[in-house]
Structure formats: structure tokens, C-alpha cells
Motif scaffolding. Structure first.
Motif, PDB file in Angstrom:
ATOM      1  N   ALA A  46      76.068  56.289 -15.374  1.00  0.00           N
ATOM      2  CA  ALA A  46      77.233  55.599 -15.945  1.00  0.00           C
ATOM      3  C   ALA A  46      77.704  54.424 -15.092  1.00  0.00           C
ATOM      4  N   MET A  47      77.640  54.582 -13.765  1.00  0.00           N
ATOM      5  CA  MET A  47      78.270  53.566 -12.913  1.00  0.00           C
ATOM      6  C   MET A  47      77.731  52.149 -13.134  1.00  0.00           C
ATOM      7  N   PRO A  48      76.391  51.979 -13.179  1.00  0.00           N
ATOM      8  CA  PRO A  48      75.900  50.605 -13.385  1.00  0.00           C
ATOM      9  C   PRO A  48      76.434  49.990 -14.682  1.00  0.00           C
ATOM     10  N   VAL A  49      76.526  50.817 -15.731  1.00  0.00           N
ATOM     11  CA  VAL A  49      77.008  50.295 -17.009  1.00  0.00           C
ATOM     12  C   VAL A  49      78.488  49.939 -16.903  1.00  0.00           C
ATOM     13  N   LEU A  50      79.264  50.809 -16.258  1.00  0.00           N
ATOM     14  CA  LEU A  50      80.696  50.543 -16.106  1.00  0.00           C
ATOM     15  C   LEU A  50      80.918  49.260 -15.318  1.00  0.00           C
ATOM     16  N   LEU A 109      84.312  47.761 -16.930  1.00  0.00           N
ATOM     17  CA  LEU A 109      85.156  48.946 -17.111  1.00  0.00           C
ATOM     18  C   LEU A 109      85.441  49.652 -15.788  1.00  0.00           C
ATOM     19  N   ALA A 110      84.631  49.355 -14.764  1.00  0.00           N
ATOM     20  CA  ALA A 110      84.728  50.091 -13.503  1.00  0.00           C
ATOM     21  C   ALA A 110      86.148  50.154 -12.933  1.00  0.00           C
ATOM     22  N   PRO A 111      86.930  49.056 -12.954  1.00  0.00           N
ATOM     23  CA  PRO A 111      88.281  49.147 -12.384  1.00  0.00           C
ATOM     24  C   PRO A 111      89.218  50.046 -13.193  1.00  0.00           C
ATOM     25  N   PHE A 112      88.774  50.472 -14.373  1.00  0.00           N
ATOM     26  CA  PHE A 112      89.681  51.213 -15.250  1.00  0.00           C
ATOM     27  C   PHE A 112      89.280  52.674 -15.431  1.00  0.00           C
ATOM     28  N   VAL A 113      88.453  53.212 -14.526  1.00  0.00           N
ATOM     29  CA  VAL A 113      87.951  54.580 -14.728  1.00  0.00           C
ATOM     30  C   VAL A 113      89.073  55.612 -14.774  1.00  0.00           C
TER      31      VAL A 113
END
Lengths: 328, 320
Positions: free
Chosen positions: A129-133, A138-142
Motif C-alpha cells: 500500500a505505501m508506494p501507492v499512497l 494520500l500518504a499524509p492523510f493515513v
């Protein structure tokens, strides 16, 4: 090329991932799908297009194993849609039109739910998931609740969740309706990256997304009307397309409609688009000369264009309307 | 109030939710009878701005005047002047379209005679005859949107606010929908519209663009193309080398810069494909029938990608 309706083959053969023969779906007395024939092989992006109410959503839901259907054959990844589809659900990701994640759970919690359902451990979840986020922003909004994300972010999360278990088929029903262009680009970047491993079926109303599909399945009134690459479908439309530039495109469109061979003319911002059926066209040189001579309507310049997706889709929908009125 | 007074005038409007400014010092002027596109990314403050303009939400700061009415002081008074159609069309499910018409007519205080006359006209023009006895949930999206637009104009508002009216609508119904919008505009109604189909921005007289609560562009489509795209590229080609050479001479004589990319192909690059360039090319095409002109117009989608990149750069710099 596959001009035979219902065949979206691809070079790398193998058993079709989807094979439908005479698939029918009724809602009460209404028939939403009336005999779909379709064969799709191998990973690629297949666009399901057609007018509103053509049966696109019903077809996608049927393929996802969500509807009871009748058919002579209805095989998706070796699973019969007419029977127990439990095994299909393990191999398939589905994103419906309406947001269907847990709005009160965070982005990360939503992903964890999917991971647990598919028995992925924490490390595997992060790895996938992380690479896609990261790439989708989206990563800052997990840690944000999914319900509080903007429309575009919700859809990015929905696609990320659907891809998490590495499905063999991904079905997306208008995932980008109401989504801004940057978020759309990010969603399509994910799809483009996965299209060599996953068979993706997607419905969309955006012309640039239709253009990005490898194959299109055009539905109308519950039937497959045409199948082919965007280029093939455009080439198969027996139309000529012209563009006339001037200050008042609506006056130009009106004047062009008065020419006997013009089938349709539409004003956009700076020009009018003019369509002429090839069979009744007096030839491009003649048309260009007459369009160029519409000085009273303010035409300054006329040009001939290759048929584009807009004209192709409009021509197919007009053909459908003509069929409908003949039947009525 | 005079006729050249903008019909919508918003100055310095701001909306804070706690510490967060969803809309930050936005000023807008919308000319009477124009089609005004209000664009931006998801979550950029578009809907919040519209809700303030139509009196559903009170700004934290700023002033708003719509059709001569102070929307902040008297939000209810503006409602008779405006029509609104939201992302989810406000048709009541369970009621037929005709029953929805009666309901809205009641809200606007239209008499039975007025409804018959007004709806009769709209039904015809919007091609809703077959849909009248249907419930909205049974109508295809395109027809439902058209019905929503018809209902929002029932009371002959001066301004139409359309928030993503074509979301999820097919290409045929989008084209029909924009013809109706243009007709409304021709009859003097002002249209304030949002969309994510960026090619639709070309139907509009002016485009403003909001990003992270701030207005980052407000210009005519041609101006945005000039600022945020590499410009137009026009190929002028002929199978006859003599005609191609003749076309090149004519272009140069008329002061249009041209480049020869192949023996029989000329390319004109223009930041604005203005009337002069159009006219020169039109004359050449008329004089030399073997010459074919093909214009590559920068796609609005690409213009907005560029605009959003530029806005993101600015925000990044501001934050740094």
C-alpha cells in the motif's frame, strides 16, 4: 481487429478471462441486459462505454458476481456467474459508483480491514500500500477518517483498497465521476502501472479516459453494439468531421446545418464542429470550400479533422436512438 | 443599479472553520448574461464558495451582492432571484417529475396557470414529455440532470448556479445540456457553473480557478490558453510543392511567422490563434484549394494541469 461484436481479444492469447454468451438481466419487468456476448482475454484496460441507461453498471455488477443473471454461458476466471461465486470474489476487486468504504475509519484502518479479509500481514500491507499512497498523495492523510477526505482522495483510497489483494480482475464503475483532473491522472497512473498484470474494466464519461483504454465495449440498450480499440472504433464510423473557426460559433453551426449534406453541427468555444456522412458527402474539397464561404456567419477558416472520440461516441448514440425510434 | 453592474459581486469573502480557512479572501465579478465557470480541485473550496454566494452559509468576512441584493444581510431575499442545481439533483424520489414540478411551483408561489404555461414550455424545450410521469430514480442520469435544470429555472431566476451539473452524464446528454445552458445565457440569464469536464470550460465566457481556498486565475479561456499552454500549432500542407511555397510566401507577406518542417509542410505557432491568423489562413485555403490546414488547439485539460502545477509550486514556495 475484432469487428465481430463481443470480441475484445488481445495478442497474448490464453483462455478468456471473461466469456459471456447471451447474458440477460431483468429487474422486475425491465430488461437491463438483453443478451450480452463478450469475450475478453488477458490483462488490459477495457472501457465500458455507452449512453446513460445502456446497462454499463448492470454489466459491471454482473461481472463482479453481485447479481443473479441468466445466460447460455457466464464465465469469469473459470467461475460460473450463475452459481456460487465465492471463489471469484477472492480474485476480483470492485469499486462501485457510490463510496463504499468505512467513513468513520481512517485511511489506514480501511486498508487494514481489507488486508485482514485477505489475510495479508502487516508487513505485506505496508509493502503493497505505501508506494501507492505515496504516489497518489494520500500518504499524509493515513490517519484521516475516510469520510472526511475530498471526493478525489476517497476514490484514490477505494482503488488502492481494491488493488491491495492483487486481484486478477479489477472492476471500476465511474471511479472518476466528479473527480478533479490531477486526482484523475493519479488514479490512471495506478491503473496504467498495473494493466500488464490485471484485467481492468472501467466505465467513464471522460473522453480522455476513454482514449486511454486499450479496448472499448460500447453498450446501448442492454446490448454490445461495438468492440475495438478507440482507434478502430473511430475508423469504423463512416463520418467526416470538419471544424469552422470564427467569432460566433453558434451562428456558424446554424449556417452549416442549412447545407444539405451536413448531418449535424455543434458550437463550442471558438469553432463549430460539423459532421457529414461519408456516403452523402460531396468530398472534403467541396465541403471545405462551402464552409469557408459562409462569410455571413463569420467563418474565417475551415479545416478537416480525423474522427475523434466525441464524434464516434455521438455517432454510435445517434445510431442507437435511430434504432429505438424504428422499434417504437 | 445599472445594467453593466456585475450581477454577482463578491469581495474578500473568507470562510473559516476553526483555524482552517476553506475560502480565503476570494473576490469575484460575474457579468450579466455571461457563462462563468468556477473550477478547482476536489476540496479546494468550490462548494463552500457557492454555498456562500447563494446565502446558505455566512462568510467569516467579505461582502456579497447578487442581482442587487446583499446576500449576507438578507440571504432569504436572494432565493427568488437565483436557481440552484446541486451535484445530486434536488428532485424528490418517490414523486413523479410532474409532482416535483407542482412541489417546486408551490414553493415559488406560482399559480396553476403560471405553472402550466412555464412548465409546458420547459417540457417541450428540454424534451421531458416522456419523463413527466416517471420518478426521478427511474430516469437515466442525462434526463434527470435535464429535469433538474428545467426545475431550477421554473421561477425564471436571473442567475443559475449549477454545481457539477454534468457529472456522470454521457457525451450526448452533455452536449444537449450545454445547448440548453447557452440558450439560457442568450435569453439574458447568468450562468455560474462548475465542472470537471474541462473541455466544457470552452463554452464559458470567463473561467475562475480556486485552489486551496484562494483564487489563482480569473480570465477568458483564450487568455488561460495563452498563459498556461505552449500555444496553437497550425500545420499548412499541400501535395503540390508549388502551392506550399506559394502559401509560405503569402504567410510571410502577411507577417505570420512560419516554419517549414517538411518540403510540403509549414507550421505556424501562435500563442493566440487570433482573428488575423485565422483570416490569413482562411484566405490561403480559399485561394489554393490543394492546401489543407489543420489546427492543434491546446486541450483545456492540459491547460488546467499546468495551472494546477503552477498553483502547487506557488503554495510550496509560500510554505517553504
Amino acid at each position: 481487429m475484432s469487428r465481430v461484436p463481443g470480441h475484445a481479444e488481445r495478442g497474448d492469447a490464453g483462455a478468456p478471462a471473461i466469456r459471456l454468451r447471451r447474458l440477460v438481466k431483468h429487474y422486475g419487468r425491465r430488461t437491463a441486459l438483453c443478451g450480452i456476448d463478450l469475450a475478453v482475454t488477458g490483462p488490459q484496460i477495457v472501457g465500458v462505454v455507452g449512453p446513460d441507461g445502456a446497462g454499463k453498471t448492470t454489466l459491471l455488477r454482473s461481472l463482479a458476481g453481485l447479481l443473479a443473471v441468466e445466460a447460455d454461458e457466464a464465465d469469469v476466471l473459470g467461475v460460473d456467474l450463475r452459481g456460487d461465486v465465492t471463489r471469484l470474489k477472492e480474485m476480483l476487486g470492485y469499486v462501485p459508483q457510490v463510496f463504499s468504504l468505512y467513513p468513520e475509519l481512517t485511511v489506514h484502518e480501511n486498508l487494514s480491514v481489507v488486508a485482514r479479509l485477505h489475510m495479508l500481514d502487516r508487513r505485506e500491507l505496508e509493502r503493497r500500500a505505501m508506494p501507492v499512497l505515496e504516489r497518489t498523495g494520500l500518504a499524509p492523510f493515513v490517519d484521516r477518517q475516510a469520510g472526511k477526505l475530498s471526493g478525489g482522495m476517497k476514490q484514490k483510497l477505494a482503488v488502492t483498497c481494491a488493488l491491495l489483494p492483487n486481484p486478477r480482475i479489477l472492476i471500476l464503475d465511474e471511479p472518476t465521476a466528479g473527480v478533479d483532473v490531477v486526482a484523475r491522472d493519479q488514479i490512471w497512473a495506478i491503473l496504467a502501472e498495473r494493466k500488464d498484470q490485471v484485467l481492468i474494466l472501467i466505465s467513464t464519461s471522460y473522453l480522455e479516459e476513454v482514449a486511454a483504454c486499450d479496448r472499448l465495449v460500447y453498450l446501448d440498450e442492454g446490448r454490445v453494439v461495438a468492440v475495438g480499440s478507440p482507434g478502430e472504433l473511430c475508423a469504423a464510423v463512416p463520418l467526416e468531421l470538419y471544424r469552422a473557426w470564427g467569432d460566433d460559433p453558434r451562428a456558424i453551426a446554424r449556417a452549416a446545418r442549412a447545407l444539405p449534406y451536413v448531418d449535424g453541427a455543434r458550437a463550442t468555444g471558438r469553432f463549430a464542429r460539423i459532421e457529414v456522412w461519408r456516403a452523402t458527402s460531396p468530398g472534403a474539397t467541396h465541403v471545405l470550400r462551402e464552409l469557408g464561404a459562409l462569410r455571413a456567419a463569420g467563418v474565417r477558416l475551415a479545416e478537416a479533422l480525423p474522427i475523434d472520440l466525441e464524434s464516434m461516441l455521438l455517432a454510435l448514440s445517434r445510431a442507437g436512438a435511430a434504432r429505438g425510434s424504428r422499434a417504437a | 443599479m445599472t445594467d453593466d453592474e456585475p450581477i454577482i459581486r463578491a469581495a474578500g469573502i473568507t470562510k473559516r472553520f476553526g483555524d482552517f480557512a476553506a475560502v480565503d479572501d476570494v473576490s469575484l465579478r460575474v457579468e450579466r448574461g455571461s457563462i462563468f465557470a468556477f473550477l478547482g480541485a476536489n476540496g479546494s473550496g468550490k462548494s463552500t464558495t457557492i454555498r456562500m454566494l447563494i446565502g446558505l452559509l455566512t462568510p467569516s468576512a467579505g461582502t456579497i451582492v447578487v442581482d442587487g441584493i446583499d446576500v449576507i444581510r438578507t440571504p432569504r431575499r436572494v432565493r427568488d432571484h437565483i436557481g440552484y442545481m446541486g451535484q445530486r439533483v434536488s428532485l424528490y424520489q418517490g414523486l413523479t417529475l410532474r409532482e416535483n414540478v407542482e412541489f417546486y411551483a408551490g414553493l415559488y408561489g406560482l399559480s396553476a396557470v403560471q405553472v402550466d404555461e412555464r412548465w409546458g414550455g420547459l417540457r417541450e424545450r428540454f424534451d421531458l414529455g416522456d419523463a413527466e410521469r416517471e420518478k426521478p430514480e427511474d430516469l437515466p442520469a442525462g434526463v434527470r440532470q435535464r429535469a433538474g435544470l428545467a426545475l431550477s429555472t421554473l421561477h425564471r431566476p436571473r442567475v443559475l448556479f449549477l454545481d457539477e451539473p454534468t457529472a456522470g452524464v454521457d457525451v450526448h446528454n452533455r452536449a444537449l445540456f450545454w445547448e440548453l445552458i447557452q440558450e439560457e445565457s442568450d435569453s439574458g440569464v447568468t450562468v455560474f457553473v462548475t465542472t470537471h469536464f474541462l473541455e466544457e470550460a470552452d463554452y464559458c465566457d470567463r473561467i475562475s480557478f480556486i485552489d486551496a481556498g484562494r483564487l489563482v486565475a480569473d480570465a477568458a479561456p483564450a487568455e488561460l490558453r495563452r498563459r498556461f499552454s505552449p500555444g496553437y500549432r497550425v500545420a499548412v500542407a499541400s501535395a503540390s510543392p508549388a502551392d506550399a511555397a506559394h502559401a509560405e510566401t503569402l504567410l510571410r507577406q502577411r507577417g505570420v511567422p512560419v516554419e517549414r518542417t517538411a518540403p510540403q509542410v509549414l507550421v505556424v505557432s501562435a500563442s493566440e490563434f487570433d482573428e488575423r491568423v485565422q483570416a490569413v489562413l482562411g484566405e490561403i485555403a480559399a485561394a489554393l484549394p490543394s492546401v489543407r490546414v489543420s489546427v492543434q488547439q491546446p486541450e483545456m485539460t492540459d491547460v488546467f494541469r499546468e495551472l494546477m502545477r503552477a498553483a502547487a509550486d506557488r503554495t510550496g514556495k509560500a510554505a517553504a
